[in-house]
Design a protein around this motif. Structure first.
Motif, PDB file in Angstrom:
ATOM      1  N   VAL A 158       5.339  73.764 -28.795  1.00 40.31           N
ATOM      2  CA  VAL A 158       4.571  74.493 -27.784  1.00 40.31           C
ATOM      3  C   VAL A 158       3.270  74.960 -28.420  1.00 40.31           C
ATOM      4  CG1 VAL A 158       4.479  76.479 -26.244  1.00 40.31           C
ATOM      5  CG2 VAL A 158       6.634  75.233 -26.548  1.00 40.31           C
ATOM      6  N   GLN A 159       2.159  74.635 -27.782  1.00 40.60           N
ATOM      7  CA  GLN A 159       0.852  75.013 -28.307  1.00 40.60           C
ATOM      8  C   GLN A 159       0.145  75.914 -27.298  1.00 40.60           C
ATOM      9  OE1 GLN A 159      -1.162  71.788 -30.079  1.00 40.60           O
ATOM     10  NE2 GLN A 159      -3.047  72.926 -30.526  1.00 40.60           N
ATOM     11  N   GLU A 160      -0.445  76.985 -27.800  1.00 36.61           N
ATOM     12  CA  GLU A 160      -1.128  77.942 -26.935  1.00 36.61           C
ATOM     13  C   GLU A 160      -2.641  77.765 -27.029  1.00 36.61           C
ATOM     14  OE1 GLU A 160       0.009  81.982 -27.353  1.00 36.61           O
ATOM     15  OE2 GLU A 160       2.176  81.563 -27.345  1.00 36.61           O
ATOM     16  N   TYR A 161      -3.284  77.835 -25.866  1.00 36.49           N
ATOM     17  CA  TYR A 161      -4.738  77.771 -25.791  1.00 36.49           C
ATOM     18  C   TYR A 161      -5.211  78.957 -24.958  1.00 36.49           C
ATOM     19  CZ  TYR A 161      -3.909  72.806 -26.913  1.00 36.49           C
ATOM     20  OH  TYR A 161      -3.503  71.633 -27.476  1.00 36.49           O
ATOM     21  N   THR A 162      -6.137  79.718 -25.484  1.00 31.40           N
ATOM     22  CA  THR A 162      -6.735  80.816 -24.733  1.00 31.40           C
ATOM     23  C   THR A 162      -8.210  80.502 -24.521  1.00 31.40           C
ATOM     24  OG1 THR A 162      -5.190  82.434 -25.660  1.00 31.40           O
ATOM     25  CG2 THR A 162      -7.225  83.286 -24.679  1.00 31.40           C
ATOM     26  N   ILE A 163      -8.604  80.390 -23.266  1.00 31.93           N
ATOM     27  CA  ILE A 163      -9.967  79.989 -22.944  1.00 31.93           C
ATOM     28  C   ILE A 163     -10.541  80.885 -21.847  1.00 31.93           C
ATOM     29  CG2 ILE A 163      -9.564  77.567 -23.559  1.00 31.93           C
ATOM     30  CD1 ILE A 163      -9.328  77.011 -20.521  1.00 31.93           C
ATOM     31  N   PRO A 164     -11.854  80.966 -21.736  1.00 35.59           N
ATOM     32  CA  PRO A 164     -12.455  81.701 -20.618  1.00 35.59           C
ATOM     33  C   PRO A 164     -12.108  81.023 -19.303  1.00 35.59           C
ATOM     34  CG  PRO A 164     -14.063  81.303 -22.367  1.00 35.59           C
ATOM     35  CD  PRO A 164     -12.868  80.466 -22.684  1.00 35.59           C
ATOM     36  N   ALA A 165     -11.812  81.794 -18.280  1.00 32.72           N
ATOM     37  CA  ALA A 165     -11.436  81.221 -16.985  1.00 32.72           C
ATOM     38  C   ALA A 165     -11.634  82.254 -15.890  1.00 32.72           C
ATOM     39  CB  ALA A 165      -9.985  80.743 -17.004  1.00 32.72           C
ATOM     40  N   ARG A 166     -11.705  81.755 -14.665  1.00 29.29           N
ATOM     41  CA  ARG A 166     -11.821  82.612 -13.485  1.00 29.29           C
ATOM     42  C   ARG A 166     -10.569  82.458 -12.632  1.00 29.29           C
ATOM     43  NH1 ARG A 166     -16.935  79.761 -11.118  1.00 29.29           N
ATOM     44  NH2 ARG A 166     -15.490  78.064 -11.637  1.00 29.29           N
ATOM     45  N   PRO A 167     -10.212  83.455 -11.857  1.00 29.38           N
ATOM     46  CA  PRO A 167      -8.994  83.373 -11.032  1.00 29.38           C
ATOM     47  C   PRO A 167      -8.987  82.173 -10.088  1.00 29.38           C
ATOM     48  CG  PRO A 167      -9.793  85.623 -11.103  1.00 29.38           C
ATOM     49  CD  PRO A 167     -10.856  84.790 -11.750  1.00 29.38           C
ATOM     50  N   GLU A 168     -10.166  81.763  -9.613  1.00 27.56           N
ATOM     51  CA  GLU A 168     -10.223  80.654  -8.661  1.00 27.56           C
ATOM     52  C   GLU A 168     -10.204  79.283  -9.324  1.00 27.56           C
ATOM     53  OE1 GLU A 168     -14.488  82.236  -9.186  1.00 27.56           O
ATOM     54  OE2 GLU A 168     -12.434  83.031  -9.030  1.00 27.56           O
ATOM     55  N   ASP A 169     -10.252  79.222 -10.650  1.00 28.67           N
ATOM     56  CA  ASP A 169     -10.170  77.942 -11.344  1.00 28.67           C
ATOM     57  C   ASP A 169      -8.791  77.322 -11.151  1.00 28.67           C
ATOM     58  OD1 ASP A 169     -12.733  78.156 -12.298  1.00 28.67           O
ATOM     59  OD2 ASP A 169     -12.134  78.958 -14.256  1.00 28.67           O
ATOM     60  N   THR A 170      -8.734  76.000 -11.185  1.00 32.31           N
ATOM     61  CA  THR A 170      -7.444  75.325 -11.129  1.00 32.31           C
ATOM     62  C   THR A 170      -6.924  75.105 -12.549  1.00 32.31           C
ATOM     63  OG1 THR A 170      -8.370  73.077 -11.192  1.00 32.31           O
ATOM     64  CG2 THR A 170      -8.152  74.124  -9.020  1.00 32.31           C
ATOM     65  N   VAL A 171      -5.652  74.808 -12.647  1.00 38.15           N
ATOM     66  CA  VAL A 171      -5.068  74.520 -13.955  1.00 38.15           C
ATOM     67  C   VAL A 171      -5.718  73.263 -14.535  1.00 38.15           C
ATOM     68  CG1 VAL A 171      -2.940  74.030 -15.200  1.00 38.15           C
ATOM     69  CG2 VAL A 171      -2.893  75.597 -13.257  1.00 38.15           C
ATOM     70  N   LEU A 172      -6.061  72.313 -13.678  1.00 37.12           N
ATOM     71  CA  LEU A 172      -6.745  71.103 -14.151  1.00 37.12           C
ATOM     72  C   LEU A 172      -8.104  71.455 -14.753  1.00 37.12           C
ATOM     73  CD1 LEU A 172      -6.961  68.044 -14.456  1.00 37.12           C
ATOM     74  CD2 LEU A 172      -7.818  67.941 -12.106  1.00 37.12           C
ATOM     75  N   ASP A 173      -8.829  72.371 -14.137  1.00 39.89           N
ATOM     76  CA  ASP A 173     -10.110  72.809 -14.700  1.00 39.89           C
ATOM     77  C   ASP A 173      -9.922  73.313 -16.131  1.00 39.89           C
ATOM     78  OD1 ASP A 173     -11.519  72.272 -12.342  1.00 39.89           O
ATOM     79  OD2 ASP A 173     -11.159  74.293 -11.538  1.00 39.89           O
ATOM     80  N   CYS A 174      -8.873  74.081 -16.332  1.00 41.19           N
ATOM     81  CA  CYS A 174      -8.616  74.641 -17.661  1.00 41.19           C
ATOM     82  C   CYS A 174      -8.262  73.554 -18.673  1.00 41.19           C
ATOM     83  CB  CYS A 174      -7.492  75.671 -17.578  1.00 41.19           C
ATOM     84  SG  CYS A 174      -7.892  77.120 -16.567  1.00 41.19           S
ATOM     85  N   LEU A 175      -7.435  72.609 -18.269  1.00 50.07           N
ATOM     86  CA  LEU A 175      -7.057  71.536 -19.188  1.00 50.07           C
ATOM     87  C   LEU A 175      -8.258  70.675 -19.552  1.00 50.07           C
ATOM     88  CD1 LEU A 175      -3.590  70.382 -17.769  1.00 50.07           C
ATOM     89  CD2 LEU A 175      -4.052  71.742 -19.821  1.00 50.07           C
ATOM     90  N   LEU A 176      -9.126  70.435 -18.581  1.00 47.09           N
ATOM     91  CA  LEU A 176     -10.329  69.646 -18.868  1.00 47.09           C
ATOM     92  C   LEU A 176     -11.238  70.397 -19.843  1.00 47.09           C
ATOM     93  CD1 LEU A 176     -11.152  68.237 -15.310  1.00 47.09           C
ATOM     94  CD2 LEU A 176     -10.362  66.947 -17.302  1.00 47.09           C
TER      95      LEU A 176
END
Length: 316
Positions: free
Chosen positions: A60-78
């Protein structure tokens, strides 16, 4: 100086790297990554070797990135793929919930990456559910409203919360979040997912080709129109506790495709289609749990359609 308005999200990704294939595995056809492999989508009815669980390194690998509530999970993975870790593997195509290629398990629930927004899926870092004023767990729109409310009073870290990601359940894993959905597609193909007309070219009384040969009444169209929206994403199969990659149950996706043509007034092999699913691995294996209905991205009531096709098989 940090910007107090910046929010972050933590993704806990279940990763998997397959072990290199060995020559002896390739020779006996036991590797799930062999190019020329065959498997029976109905289990036990083929001379081909059974599909084996792939082996390799899991973590299991953890990633902490800047994000907004309206972002999709795909946006975060990209964002992770482009700026943090180019080795992270996941699958997507259209990015708009139309192709179904990006189905994964989000917090243990099968869903599409491109339609799952952070505000609907993040969990508090403590892992505790969001509760309302009366102490009940918030769900659906209430949970989203609660997440929106949290945005105005974020903790010092500015964290939206945590999301856990894993490959689609019920299927062999190829790498990280990519599951091998070939068993489901093989099952669908087995049931002839195309219209079988009588092949007779209709003509008018003047001997001309009747271009209105396949006109349907709106009531006839309504019987299968919703079912034609199925995008074979595998979410219903990943939610089904009976389905196990094609080894014991044909699966709800294949039955939905069969039902689509059974309900089509233009199709001429209805009885053959019902015979094909009237097997121990077909409708008889469905336990009517209806878990397949919960997250269909196209709004199909899969559990109800399963009940309807079972009833047609028994009434014929």
């Amino acid at each position: 100086m940090t910007n107090s308005n910046v929010t972050t999200v933590t993704l806990k990704v279940n990763r998997f790297t397959p072990r290199p294939e060995r020559e002896r595995d390739r020779a006996r056809g036991g590797s799930p990554f062999a190019r020329t492999r065959k498997s029976s989508p109905f289990g036990g009815k083929s001379d081909a070797p059974a599909r084996r669980r792939p082996r390799g390194r899991q973590w299991v690998q953890e990633y902490t990135i800047p994000a907004r509530p309206e972002d999709t999970v795909l946006d975060c993975l990209l964002a992770i793929k482009r700026t943090v870790d180019p080795t992270l593997a996941f699958r997507y195509s259209c990015g708009h919930g139309m192709c179904g290629s990006d189905a994964v398990a989000i917090n243990g629930t099968p869903n599409l990456l491109c339609t799952a927004t952070l505000k609907d899926w993040v969990k508090p870092e403590s892992g505790m559910p969001v509760l309302d004023d009366d102490g009940f767990r918030r769900t659906g729109d209430d949970a989203a409203d609660a997440d929106g409310a949290k945005g105005s009073a974020l903790p010092e870290s500015g964290s939206l919360g945590v999301i856990e990601l894993g490959p689609l359940p019920g299927f062999p894993v190829e790498r990280d979040l990519i599951a091998d959905i070939d068993p489901m597609l093989d099952q669908i193909r087995k049931l002839k997912p195309y219209l079988e007309a009588d092949g007779v070219l209709a003509t008018t009384h003047e001997g001309k080709v009747d271009v209105f040969e396949y006109l349907q009444h709106p009531d006839e169209l309504a019987k299968y129109e919703q079912l034609s929206n199925c995008i074979a994403c595998g979410v219903c199969e990943g939610s089904c506790p009976v389905f196990a990659g094609g080894d014991a149950f044909i699966g709800p996706a294949a039955l939905i495709w069969a039902s689509r043509f059974v309900n089509d007034s233009r199709d001429t092999i209805t009885m053959d289609r019902l015979d094909a699913i009237d097997t121990e691995d077909g409708v008889a294996a469905c336990q009517s749990v209806r878990a397949c209905t919960r997250q269909c991205p196209r709004g199909i009531d899969v559990g109800e359609e399963m009940w309807q096709i079972v009833a047609k098989v028994r009434e014929r």
